[in-house]
Enzyme design. Structure first.
Site, mmCIF file in Angstrom:
data_model
loop_
_atom_site.group_PDB
_atom_site.id
_atom_site.type_symbol
_atom_site.label_atom_id
_atom_site.label_comp_id
_atom_site.label_asym_id
_atom_site.label_seq_id
_atom_site.Cartn_x
_atom_site.Cartn_y
_atom_site.Cartn_z
ATOM 1 N N MET A 84 0.946 -1.078 -0.098
ATOM 2 C CA MET A 84 -0.001 -0.072 0.090
ATOM 3 C C MET A 84 1.077 1.188 0.113
ATOM 4 S SD MET A 84 -2.868 0.952 2.618
ATOM 5 C CE MET A 84 -3.717 2.702 2.620
ATOM 6 N N LEU A 148 1.986 6.444 8.456
ATOM 7 C CA LEU A 148 1.948 5.133 8.473
ATOM 8 C C LEU A 148 2.586 4.211 7.228
ATOM 9 C CD1 LEU A 148 -1.916 5.177 9.213
ATOM 10 C CD2 LEU A 148 -0.266 4.174 10.622
ATOM 11 N N TYR A 149 3.066 4.751 6.266
ATOM 12 C CA TYR A 149 3.869 4.089 5.272
ATOM 13 C C TYR A 149 5.191 3.860 5.701
ATOM 14 C CZ TYR A 149 5.992 2.933 0.822
ATOM 15 O OH TYR A 149 6.745 2.369 -0.153
ATOM 16 N N PRO A 150 5.912 4.675 6.216
ATOM 17 C CA PRO A 150 7.249 4.448 6.783
ATOM 18 C C PRO A 150 7.048 3.328 8.011
ATOM 19 C CG PRO A 150 6.920 6.902 6.465
ATOM 20 C CD PRO A 150 5.625 6.296 6.185
ATOM 21 N N LYS A 153 6.092 -0.209 6.364
ATOM 22 C CA LYS A 153 7.086 -0.680 5.415
ATOM 23 C C LYS A 153 8.509 -1.135 6.249
ATOM 24 C CE LYS A 153 7.665 -0.964 1.344
ATOM 25 N NZ LYS A 153 7.489 -2.164 0.559
#
Length: 332
Positions: A84, A148-150, A153
Site C-alpha cells: 500500500m 503509516l507508510y514508513p 514498510k
C-alpha cells in the site's frame, strides 16, 4: 533450486504486485531471459496486464494465504513488490496490507519450500529520524517513524529479514530510492496531476540533492539479489551519484512534453501548512487526503540520498540505465 540467469538455466518465479510499475518491468525482464513467471492478481484488468507482460496470473490478494501458497508451489523464488503505497489512509489498512500481507507472503514461501524471497523495501522507512543523507545499511529505523507508510514498510522489512534461514528460505531486501522511468504509474502521474491543477510548487526552491533509481535499475538489483544477495541483508539501490531534485524533475517532466512550473514555497511555510492540513483531516470528516503532508515534505522537499556501495560491492550491481538513457526511453 534450479540455477538462474547467471548460469544459463531458467527459474520459476512468483511475483506480487505484478501489474504495478516495478512488477511489469520485472516480469518482462524475467520472461525475456527465459524464466517462468506467475503473478498474483486482484482483478481481470490486473490479470490482463501481467499476461501481456509475460506472466501467468494467479487470482487472489495478500489476504489470501491459499492463493499465495498455490501461486508459489513449485517456484524457486518469490519477489514481493506489492504494498500500500500512499501517504494517507487508515492504520488498519496499512497494517493489513504492508505488515500482515508481507507476513503471509513469507509464511507461504516457507510452506512452499521456496529457496529465496526478495522484498522491495524503501528508504522512506527512515522518515521521522535524522535527515536521510547518504543513508546506508547500518542505519536503524527511528523509534517513531513519521506516517503509516514508513512505519509499516519498516515493520514489513523486519518480518522479511527475521525469516531468513527458516525452512531453508533465504530472504533479501532491496531499497531503491525514488523509482522513475518509462511506464511509471506511480510518481509521475501524481506530479502531472499536481501541475495540471496548478498546485505544484518547488519546496524551498527544490535545489536540494536527491538519489534516484530508474525502474530498469530496480529490476537489475532485484535479479542480482535473487542470485547473489546474502540472506538477512538489505541493499540500497540508486542510479549513482545524487542529482539536484529540481533539475531531475524538470528533465523528467520535459521527457513527457511538460514544462516544469516555476512556483516556489518556502520549506517552513510548507511544513506549517502540512501540519494544519493533517490536523484538519484528522478531526474533520474530510474526504481524500491532505494536499500537503509532512511525510511527503521529508521525501521530496529536502535532501534524501542513499549510498549503494554495498550493492555494488556484494552483488556486482552497476545501475546500467543512466539517467540520460532513462529520459530518452521515456521520450520514445
Amino acid at each position: 533450486m534450479t540455477q538462474g540467469h547467471y548460469t544459463g538455466f531458467s527459474m520459476r518465479v512468483f511475483v506480487t504486485g505484478g501489474s504495478g510499475f516495478v512488477g511489469r518491468r520485472l516480469i518482462a525482464t524475467l520472461k525475456a531471459r527465459g524464466d517462468e513467471v506467475r503473478a498474483l492478481v486482484r482483478s481481470d484488468k490486473a490479470a490482463e496486464t501481467v499476461r501481456t507482460a509475460g506472466a501467468e496470473p494467479v487470482s487472489g490478494d495478500l489476504d489470501d494465504a491459499e492463493a499465495l501458497r498455490r501461486g508459489m508451489e513449485g517456484c524457486d523464488a518469490v519477489v514481493h513488490t506489492a504494498a500500500m503505497v500512499k501517504a494517507w489512509g487508515s492504520r488498519e489498512e496499512f497494517f493489513r496490507v504492508n505488515v500482515e500481507g508481507t507476513q503471509r507472503v513469507v509464511d507461504a514461501a516457507r510452506a512452499a519450500k521456496v529457496k529465496v524471497l526478495v522484498h522491495v523495501g524503501t528508504e522512506a522507512m527512515f522518515v521521522g529520524g535524522k535527515p536521510i543523507v547518504q543513508a546506508d545499511e547500518t542505519w536503524t529505523r527511528p523509534e517513531k517513524p513519521l506516517g503509516l507508510y514508513p512505519l509499516t514498510k519498516g515493520l514489513a522489512e523486519e518480518r522479511v529479514l527475521a525469516a531468513n534461514g527458516q525452512d531453508g528460505l533465504r530472504t533479501v531486501v532491496v531499497r531503491p530510492r525514488l523509482i522513475w522511468g518509462k511506464g511509471d504509474t506511480s510518481l509521475l502521474p501524481q506530479i502531472l496531476e499536481s501541475v495540471r491543477k496548478g498546485q505544484f510548487r518547488w519546496i524551498g526552491g527544490g535545489r536540494h540533492l536527491t538519489s534516484t533509481c530508474n525502474v530498469a535499475n530496480v529490476v537489475e538489483g532485484i535479479l542480482l539479489a535473487l542470485e547473489k544477495g546474502r540472506g538477512g541483508q538489505a541493499y540500497f539501490l540508486s542510479d549513482g551519484p545524487p542529482v539536484e531534485f529540481r533539475a531531475f524533475m524538470t528533465q523528467m517532466l520535459g521527457a513527457v512534453g511538460v514544462k516544469a512550473p516555476e512556483g516556489e514555497l518556502p520549506y517552513g511555510v510548507a511544513r506549517l501548512l502540512a501540519v494544519v492540513a493533517e490536523t484538519a483531516w484528522r478531526v474533520l470528516p474530510l474526504g481524500g487526503e491532505p494536499p500537503l503532508q509532512r511525510f511527503i515534505l521529508r521525501l521530496m522537499g529536502e535532501e534524501v540520498t542513499v549510498n549503494d556501495a554495498k550493492a555494488r560491492a556484494e552483488l556486482g550491481y552497476v545501475g546500467h540505465m543512466t539517467r540520460e538513457a532513462g529520459f530518452a526511453e521515456m521520450r520514445s
